[in-house]
Design a protein around this motif. Structure first.
Motif, short mmCIF file in Angstrom:
data_model
loop_
_atom_site.label_atom_id
_atom_site.label_comp_id
_atom_site.label_asym_id
_atom_site.label_seq_id
_atom_site.Cartn_x
_atom_site.Cartn_y
_atom_site.Cartn_z
N LEU A 1 20.92 15.26 5.02
CA LEU A 1 20.19 14.15 4.39
C LEU A 1 18.68 14.33 4.48
N ILE A 2 18.02 14.21 3.33
CA ILE A 2 16.55 14.17 3.28
C ILE A 2 16.15 12.91 2.51
N VAL A 3 15.21 12.16 3.06
CA VAL A 3 14.74 10.92 2.43
C VAL A 3 13.24 11.01 2.20
N SER A 4 12.79 10.72 0.98
CA SER A 4 11.36 10.61 0.70
C SER A 4 10.92 9.18 0.98
N LEU A 5 9.82 9.03 1.71
CA LEU A 5 9.48 7.73 2.30
C LEU A 5 8.71 6.79 1.37
N GLY A 6 7.95 7.32 0.43
CA GLY A 6 7.31 6.43 -0.52
C GLY A 6 8.36 5.71 -1.35
N ALA A 7 8.12 4.46 -1.72
CA ALA A 7 9.14 3.68 -2.43
C ALA A 7 8.52 2.90 -3.57
N SER A 8 9.31 2.70 -4.61
CA SER A 8 8.86 1.88 -5.73
C SER A 8 8.98 0.41 -5.35
N THR A 9 8.53 -0.46 -6.25
CA THR A 9 8.56 -1.89 -5.97
C THR A 9 9.96 -2.36 -5.63
N TRP A 10 10.06 -3.27 -4.69
CA TRP A 10 11.31 -3.86 -4.22
C TRP A 10 12.20 -2.86 -3.49
N GLY A 11 11.65 -1.71 -3.11
CA GLY A 11 12.41 -0.76 -2.30
C GLY A 11 12.06 -0.93 -0.83
N ALA A 12 12.17 0.16 -0.07
CA ALA A 12 11.79 0.13 1.35
C ALA A 12 10.28 0.35 1.44
N ASN A 13 9.53 -0.61 0.90
CA ASN A 13 8.09 -0.44 0.74
C ASN A 13 7.26 -1.40 1.58
N HIS A 14 7.87 -1.99 2.60
CA HIS A 14 7.12 -2.86 3.50
C HIS A 14 6.42 -1.99 4.54
N PRO A 15 5.10 -2.08 4.67
CA PRO A 15 4.39 -1.22 5.63
C PRO A 15 4.90 -1.39 7.07
N GLY A 16 5.42 -2.57 7.37
CA GLY A 16 5.95 -2.79 8.72
C GLY A 16 7.39 -2.34 8.88
N ALA A 17 8.04 -1.99 7.77
CA ALA A 17 9.45 -1.58 7.84
C ALA A 17 9.77 -0.55 6.76
N PRO A 18 9.10 0.63 6.80
CA PRO A 18 9.48 1.69 5.88
C PRO A 18 10.86 2.23 6.26
N SER B 1 0.81 -1.22 0.00
CA SER B 1 0.00 0.00 0.00
C SER B 1 0.84 1.27 0.00
N ILE B 2 2.12 1.20 0.37
CA ILE B 2 2.98 2.40 0.34
C ILE B 2 3.93 2.38 -0.86
N THR B 3 3.66 1.48 -1.82
CA THR B 3 4.44 1.43 -3.06
C THR B 3 3.94 2.51 -3.99
N THR B 4 4.86 3.27 -4.57
CA THR B 4 4.49 4.43 -5.39
C THR B 4 4.51 4.15 -6.88
N THR B 5 5.56 3.48 -7.36
CA THR B 5 5.71 3.23 -8.80
C THR B 5 6.38 1.88 -9.00
#
Length: 273
Positions: A71-88, A5-9
């Motif tokens: 450092l600035i990090v955008s939290l939404g992630a594409s597939t196979w990134g840091a896109n696990h809802p339990g471990a963003p 659900s937090i996967t963007t692209t």
């Protein structure tokens, strides 16, 4: 995960695996050396959570070089990134800090996705990311639209007067919304490309004369610097071949061919055949 659900692209699994190769940390240090960076020099890293491996490598390399990191990090992630809802990313970052792999925590997060304001994510998923950021103790940047987010991130970039700007992944404010940026070189970007860098933070940095390393299209960069694409890491550093040595080797090869002939054509009649 491939999707959540937090996967963007959409993203490429092979590229995400390749980004985890620790040889990238060596390559980042080589780029730092080529730019003449020294301990204490400021460097700004704006990364998407789509490439946690590259983000880890970049921060580890900058820490090893004793650079001053913003450092600035955008939290939404594409597939196979840091896109696990339990471990963003905030959860992964906290674990990396706790285990001592890195010592630099993000100065700010953005929600990522559309306009880096979480557009396209459900309110529940935006709340999930905000909660993760809150538990990590890191603030989230907010802006009314993409143009304002580009302005805010650019203002923070310029304020730190960096010797280098590293953009990892496809965070929308970093790239802007002009298609021209898609033709920008990958890896270190030549200053001559400033006029076609689009309207994002990358473009603003280049117009201010700040060197940029643009980490997108990992296959292309990996092939250029000699890091194996989607293969198990090795203990050897990335291959760095000097083009002058390569040219010299080719000249010697053809010189030997011309001066040490092993056969020649003869008229068959002269041999009695």
């Amino acid at each position: 995960l491939e999707w959540s659900s937090i996967t963007t692209t959409l993203g490429d699994l092979e590229a995400k695996r390749t980004a985890c190769n620790p040889a990238w940390a060596i390559q980042f240090q080589r780029w730092f050396q080529a730019l003449g960076l020294e301990a204490g020099d400021p460097v700004v890293i704006y990364s998407s959570a789509s490439f946690p491996g590259l983000l880890l490598n970049a921060v580890a390399a900058a820490e090893a070089a004793r650079l001053d990191i913003f450092l600035i990090v955008s939290l939404g992630a594409s597939t196979w990134g840091a896109n696990h809802p339990g471990a963003p990313w905030p959860v992964l970052e906290s674990e990396l800090l706790r285990a001592g792999f890195i010592h630099k925590q993000a100065d700010f997060y953005t929600l990522g996705a559309g306009a880096e304001m979480g557009h396209g994510l459900t309110p529940q998923d935006q709340a999930l990311l905000r909660q993760a950021a809150n538990q990590a103790g890191v603030g989230i940047l907010n802006a009314p639209d993409l143009k304002a987010m580009v302005g805010l991130k650019t203002e923070l970039l310029i304020a730190h007067q960096p010797r280098l700007f590293i953009s990892i992944g496809g965070s929308q404010a970093n790239l802007g919304d002009e298609e021209e940026v898609l033709r920008l070189s990958r890896g270190p970007v030549p200053a001559s490309e400033a006029d076609r860098a689009g309207n994002g933070v990358i473009a603003q940095a280049m117009r201010d004369g700040i060197p940029v390393i643009h980490m997108l299209n990992i296959r292309s960069i990996a092939n250029t610097v000699g890091i194996p694409y989607d293969r198990a890491p090795s203990r050897a550093a990335p291959i760095r071949a000097n083009p002058w040595w390569s040219a010299t080797g080719l000249l010697l090869f053809f010189g030997v061919l011309l001066s040490h002939r092993r056969w020649r054509l003869e008229d068959p009649g002269s041999t009695g055949l």
